[in-house]
Design a protein around this motif. Structure first.
Motif, mmCIF file in Angstrom:
data_model
loop_
_atom_site.group_PDB
_atom_site.id
_atom_site.type_symbol
_atom_site.label_atom_id
_atom_site.label_comp_id
_atom_site.label_asym_id
_atom_site.label_seq_id
_atom_site.Cartn_x
_atom_site.Cartn_y
_atom_site.Cartn_z
ATOM 1 N N ALA A 234 0.615 -0.931 0.252
ATOM 2 C CA ALA A 234 -0.048 -0.324 0.278
ATOM 3 C C ALA A 234 0.423 1.030 0.163
ATOM 4 N N ILE A 235 2.143 0.894 0.931
ATOM 5 C CA ILE A 235 3.174 2.390 0.620
ATOM 6 C C ILE A 235 3.790 2.311 -0.532
ATOM 7 N N ASP A 236 4.181 1.895 -0.931
ATOM 8 C CA ASP A 236 4.496 1.263 -2.187
ATOM 9 C C ASP A 236 3.929 1.832 -3.152
ATOM 10 N N VAL A 237 2.419 2.351 -3.363
ATOM 11 C CA VAL A 237 2.080 1.845 -4.435
ATOM 12 C C VAL A 237 1.428 3.027 -4.317
ATOM 13 N N ALA A 238 1.378 4.024 -3.504
ATOM 14 C CA ALA A 238 0.856 4.962 -3.035
ATOM 15 C C ALA A 238 1.765 6.368 -3.542
ATOM 16 N N VAL A 239 3.276 5.928 -3.495
ATOM 17 C CA VAL A 239 4.202 7.348 -3.116
ATOM 18 C C VAL A 239 5.390 6.334 -4.672
ATOM 19 N N VAL A 240 5.222 5.836 -5.468
ATOM 20 C CA VAL A 240 5.469 5.529 -6.412
ATOM 21 C C VAL A 240 4.858 6.409 -7.839
ATOM 22 N N ARG A 241 5.943 7.179 -8.423
ATOM 23 C CA ARG A 241 5.242 8.224 -9.792
ATOM 24 C C ARG A 241 4.642 7.120 -10.727
#
Length: 338
Positions: A234-241
């Motif tokens: 969830a963190i990764d998807v929210a911060v990756v461009r």
């Protein structure tokens, strides 16, 4: 020669022992190395505990090590007696790894160690550094060198681990801005020592972690080096461009990850699995070249001041070394073979 062996799966204390064995013969395309240091990785205890070793009656564990070439087989080019080397995947599909005074390896699994590099560093490369290299080159670049990641932001999850440490140092060498996530102030200090520009404590929760990373990278990070996809997706998807990459190399925190479908395809994200054992040989060779270049440039180091404390064990205490890694030792565990 002295060698650490096991003949069945089980706990380190129950199945590992130090024995005397004949020095293995050298075949065509192979070289024999007198080992000085051997690295211990999570993959070593997992192989030992879970039986991922093939059909051999006896196994010498250890993928990583560093030492000196003492014999070269027929047809070997680029290696000579007296060369200092580090190993790649020394025990993959072979019974003889690096937890021994001598190892015979295909020449393709031996890499020249720069003269100024210590054996401690050489034995700490292998699995961690090559994994980090593949993760960092699974996005928009295929090779690492100064400037290769210029203008990019890399998020390293677990910045105090061995792979995380190598990823921070290699990304910095390649010109990226590096953000690392950690779980304590002690680990934050290690990530900063490795070269992370920004450090985020992920124990504050998903929303706080996302906000902290987005403050550093408002447009999103270009690439995530991920140790715990199940816990952090969830963190990764929210911060990756958009068009970014999430490269994951372990299943820490859970064996299954729930991927939000719409956000990932809407942003054209790439989820890239990383496992060295099935990696194309050309990618392994490229990683070996780039990692060695970083070592030669002084950009890849080990020790407390580089964010990777070293823990030394004599060969006779290999079981304790395995137990330390299995118990989550912070830093790099090494066997003093010589």
């Amino acid at each position: 020669m002295r060698a650490v062996v096991y003949r069945e799966t089980g706990s380190a204390a129950d199945v590992l022992e130090v024995v005397d064995r004949p020095v293995p013969p050298v075949g065509p395309g192979e070289a024999r190395v007198r080992l000085v240091r051997a690295g211990v990785n999570p993959t070593d205890w997992k192989f030992r505990a879970n039986g991922m070793n093939g059909a051999w009656d006896e196994v010498v564990p250890g993928q990583d090590g560093a030492g000196v070439v003492e014999e070269v087989g027929e047809g070997v080019e680029g290696l000579a007696i007296g060369d200092r080397v580090w190993t790649i995947l020394a025990q993959w599909q072979r019974p003889g790894g690096t937890a021994a005074e001598q190892t015979v390896q295909p020449a393709s699994r031996l890499v020249r160690l720069p003269d100024a590099a210590s054996y401690d560093l050489g034995a700490s490369l292998g699995v961690p550094a090559v994994t980090a290299h593949r993760a960092l080159t699974s996005g928009s670049v295929q090779r690492l060198a100064p400037g290769a990641l210029e203008g990019q932001v890399v998020l390293v999850a677990g910045g105090a681990g061995a792979v995380g440490n190598a990823a921070i140092q290699l990304a910095r060498w390649a010109g990226a801005r590096v953000v690392a996530t950690v779980s304590s102030e002690e680990k934050a200090a290690l990530a900063r020592a490795a070269g992370a520009h920004d450090v985020v404590d992920y124990t504050a929760g998903t929303d706080a972690t996302v906000a902290a990373v987005r403050e550093v990278a408002p447009d999103g990070v270009d690439l995530v080096v991920e140790v715990s996809l199940a816990a952090n997706i969830a963190i990764d998807v929210a911060v990756v461009r958009t068009h970014g990459t999430i490269a994951y190399y372990a299943d820490n925190g859970g064996a299954e990850a729930v991927v939000p479908v719409r956000p990932t395809f809407a942003a054209n994200l790439r989820l890239q699995g990383v496992l060295l054992y099935t990696l194309d040989p050309a990618l392994l060779a490229a990683a070996a070249e780039d990692v060695t270049a970083a070592v030669e440039a002084g950009a890849l180091r080990v020790g407390e001041d580089a964010g990777l404390p070293l823990h030394h064990y004599p060969l006779e205490q290999a079981a304790d070394a395995h137990a330390a890694v299995e118990g989550g030792a912070v830093g790099k565990v090494l066997l003093d073979v010589e």
